[in-house]
Scaffold this motif. Structure first.
Motif, PDB file in Angstrom:
ATOM      1  N   ASP A  20       0.837  -1.204   0.000  1.00 31.39           N
ATOM      2  CA  ASP A  20       0.000   0.000   0.000  1.00 31.39           C
ATOM      3  C   ASP A  20       0.872   1.256   0.000  1.00 31.39           C
ATOM      4  O   ASP A  20       0.600   2.226  -0.716  1.00 31.39           O
ATOM      5  N   SER A  21       1.933   1.244   0.825  1.00 28.97           N
ATOM      6  CA  SER A  21       2.854   2.389   0.887  1.00 28.97           C
ATOM      7  C   SER A  21       3.505   2.629  -0.475  1.00 28.97           C
ATOM      8  O   SER A  21       3.639   3.774  -0.925  1.00 28.97           O
ATOM      9  N   GLU A  22       3.921   1.555  -1.126  1.00 28.14           N
ATOM     10  CA  GLU A  22       4.543   1.693  -2.443  1.00 28.14           C
ATOM     11  C   GLU A  22       3.575   2.314  -3.442  1.00 28.14           C
ATOM     12  O   GLU A  22       3.960   3.131  -4.282  1.00 28.14           O
ATOM     13  N   LEU A  28       2.407   9.661  -5.565  1.00 27.51           N
ATOM     14  CA  LEU A  28       3.003  10.958  -5.212  1.00 27.51           C
ATOM     15  C   LEU A  28       4.053  11.373  -6.226  1.00 27.51           C
ATOM     16  O   LEU A  28       4.069  12.520  -6.708  1.00 27.51           O
ATOM     17  N   ARG A  29       4.942  10.436  -6.585  1.00 29.81           N
ATOM     18  CA  ARG A  29       5.985  10.770  -7.550  1.00 29.81           C
ATOM     19  C   ARG A  29       5.399  11.035  -8.928  1.00 29.81           C
ATOM     20  O   ARG A  29       5.858  11.918  -9.651  1.00 29.81           O
ATOM     21  N   ALA A 102      -6.328   2.760   0.888  1.00 31.49           N
ATOM     22  CA  ALA A 102      -7.157   3.939   0.615  1.00 31.49           C
ATOM     23  C   ALA A 102      -6.359   4.982  -0.163  1.00 31.49           C
ATOM     24  O   ALA A 102      -6.232   6.133   0.260  1.00 31.49           O
ATOM     25  N   LEU A 103      -5.850   4.573  -1.312  1.00 31.34           N
ATOM     26  CA  LEU A 103      -4.989   5.457  -2.107  1.00 31.34           C
ATOM     27  C   LEU A 103      -5.676   6.782  -2.428  1.00 31.34           C
ATOM     28  O   LEU A 103      -5.098   7.866  -2.240  1.00 31.34           O
ATOM     29  N   GLU A 104      -6.902   6.723  -2.944  1.00 31.46           N
ATOM     30  CA  GLU A 104      -7.575   7.950  -3.363  1.00 31.46           C
ATOM     31  C   GLU A 104      -7.835   8.881  -2.185  1.00 31.46           C
ATOM     32  O   GLU A 104      -7.684  10.105  -2.308  1.00 31.46           O
ATOM     33  N   GLU A 105      -8.232   8.315  -1.044  1.00 30.93           N
ATOM     34  CA  GLU A 105      -8.491   9.156   0.130  1.00 30.93           C
ATOM     35  C   GLU A 105      -7.205   9.821   0.618  1.00 30.93           C
ATOM     36  O   GLU A 105      -7.215  10.990   1.015  1.00 30.93           O
TER      37      GLU A 105
END
Length: 453
Positions: A20-22, A28-29, A102-105
């Motif tokens: 999930d962090s990746e 972000l990048r 929850a990438l989008e959030e």
């Protein structure tokens, strides 16, 4: 041109949280944010938390507090974020709180508190995304969530029911990881053997050919990529048996991570474990009959509510007979929200811990016996670290972070990511020590060779 806004990142918890962090870092990048390695260089900090057991909750709350003290602008995500009130009550100054996966959030919160740059350079992001693991291995998450309702676990309430990724999508990610230099893929999920159930094993396409979303089909396809493929979180369902011949043929690593959790059928039913009625000892013997070199890792819970001394001894007897290679054990932890907390017969903290220690003491003897059988053998090793003429690597029997390692002496030319052959000279309950079996600098094995452990 204005400097890119910088985001600091703290990733806690299991490999699934790491993936999930990746995903967040990759996004972000892709949007033009820079990643800061320090608090003082960051415009805000994202903390990906774990909330599975109480010690993980405290570690996560401590990390949030540290980020607030050092930076002041903090977004919280992950499993502890699903218990938003716990975070808000402890740290009311956090900017936002989201749950796991929850990438989008998370991105919405980042955009609100740190607007994205106007001209993101998406071409700077590699096809495999941003990874937090070394270049030579990577985690491959094939599904999210879980359909089971084990009474000691709150994962479904944090991550939801099973959602499998289409097999074509998984295979394309795996290909990108291999092209980027990964020599080992670690397949993870909450329940790897249930992969595709929610999709009704739907057919998808990879390289123009049809593939069904089933764990056996996925393992076979991954085995064609010419790298180590390691299976984690595999429940002992009967259909898992079809993967074992792939291990015997060298298509995937002869390694399986099966969380048995207990041996007493009564305790397993109280736990509401899937496959609780299976003959696990018989299955282990059958697996070893097909693939004698298989490494079996498992986890267990000691001191579950209502566990009697006889039932605990049944678990110890199971370990003696099963002779598992790698074992982890947790003293039962009354996680907030877990149904098992309502069961009668709760054991004291002291007794739970005493039983955990007894189990691990026994398992150390078993593990030491099994590792001793490797003395004098030459094994293939993937190097993780190299410094001052020494190296540390892993064999087919060793997953990163959770299993043992292979210590290699007098090897000044080895580098992380190298393959090498090591003759085993010494062992203990966890690790192996050896010397180079073949003098070489960088082993560039063929794809077929790399598939062999």
């Amino acid at each position: 041109m204005a400097a890119a806004p910088k985001v600091g990142f703290i990733s806690l918890g299991c490999p699934k949280a790491l993936v999930d962090s990746e995903g967040i870092l990759t996004r972000l990048r892709a949007e033009g944010y820079a990643i800061s390695p320090s608090y003082d260089g960051a415009d805000l900090v994202v903390v990906n938390t774990c909330g599975f057991i109480e010690s993980a909750v405290q570690e996560s709350l401590g990390a949030i507090g540290e980020a607030l003290a050092e930076n002041g602008r903090v977004i919280v995500t992950g499993c502890l974020g699903a218990k938003g009130e716990v975070v808000r009550e402890t740290h009311p100054k956090v900017l936002a709180v989201t749950g796991p996966h929850a990438l989008e959030e998370v991105m919405t919160a980042v955009h609100e508190h740190l607007p994205k740059p106007h001209d993101p350079f998406t071409d700077l992001v590699p096809p495999q995304g941003i990874k937090l693991t070394p270049r030579h291995y990577a985690y491959l998450k094939i599904s999210e969530g879980c359909n089971h309702r084990c009474t000691f676990c709150i994962i479904p309430s944090l991550r939801g029911d099973l959602v499998s990724r289409p097999i074509g999508e998984v295979m394309r990610e795996a290909e990108n990881l291999v092209k980027a230099g990964a020599k080992e893929l670690l397949v993870i999920s909450q329940d790897t053997s249930a992969y595709g159930v929610d999709l009704k094993y739907r057919t998808d396409f990879w390289g123009g050919r049809p593939l069904k979303a089933r764990v056996g089909d996925l393992a076979a396809a991954l085995g064609e990529l010419g790298v180590w493929v390691r299976l984690h979180y595999v429940y002992p369902y009967p259909h898992v048996d079809e993967v074992i011949p792939l291990m015997a043929e060298g298509k995937v690593l002869p390694y399986i991570d099966v969380p048995f959790q207990h041996a007493s059928r009564r305790i397993l039913k109280l736990m509401k474990r899937p496959a609780s009625g299976e003959d696990n000892l018989g299955r282990i013997r059958a697996w070893r009959g097909i693939c004698p070199d298989i490494t079996i890792r498992s986890t267990f819970i000691a001191g579950f509510p209502g566990e009697t001394e006889d039932e605990f001894r049944e678990l110890l007897d199971f370990l003696e007979q099963a002779e598992l290679d790698r074992v982890g054990c947790f003293a039962y932890s009354p996680v907030q929200g877990a149904k098992a907390n309502e069961l009668p017969g709760a054991l004291s903290n002291e007794l739970r811990e005493e039983r955990r220690e007894r189990l691990m003491h026994l398992q150390e003897k078993i593990s030491a016996r099994r590792l001793k059988r490797k003395l004098g053998k030459t094994i293939k090793v993937l190097v993780d670290e190299a410094k001052a003429g020494r190296a540390v690597g892993r064999s087919a029997a060793d997953a990163p972070e959770i299993d043992g390692v292979v210590h290699i002496e007098d090897c000044p030319r080895l580098k992380p990511g190298d393959w090498t052959q090591v003759k085993v000279l010494r062992s203990d309950a966890h690790d192996l020590w050896g010397e180079l079996g073949i003098r070489q600098t960088r082993l560039r094995a063929s794809a077929a060779s790399e598939r062999q452990p």
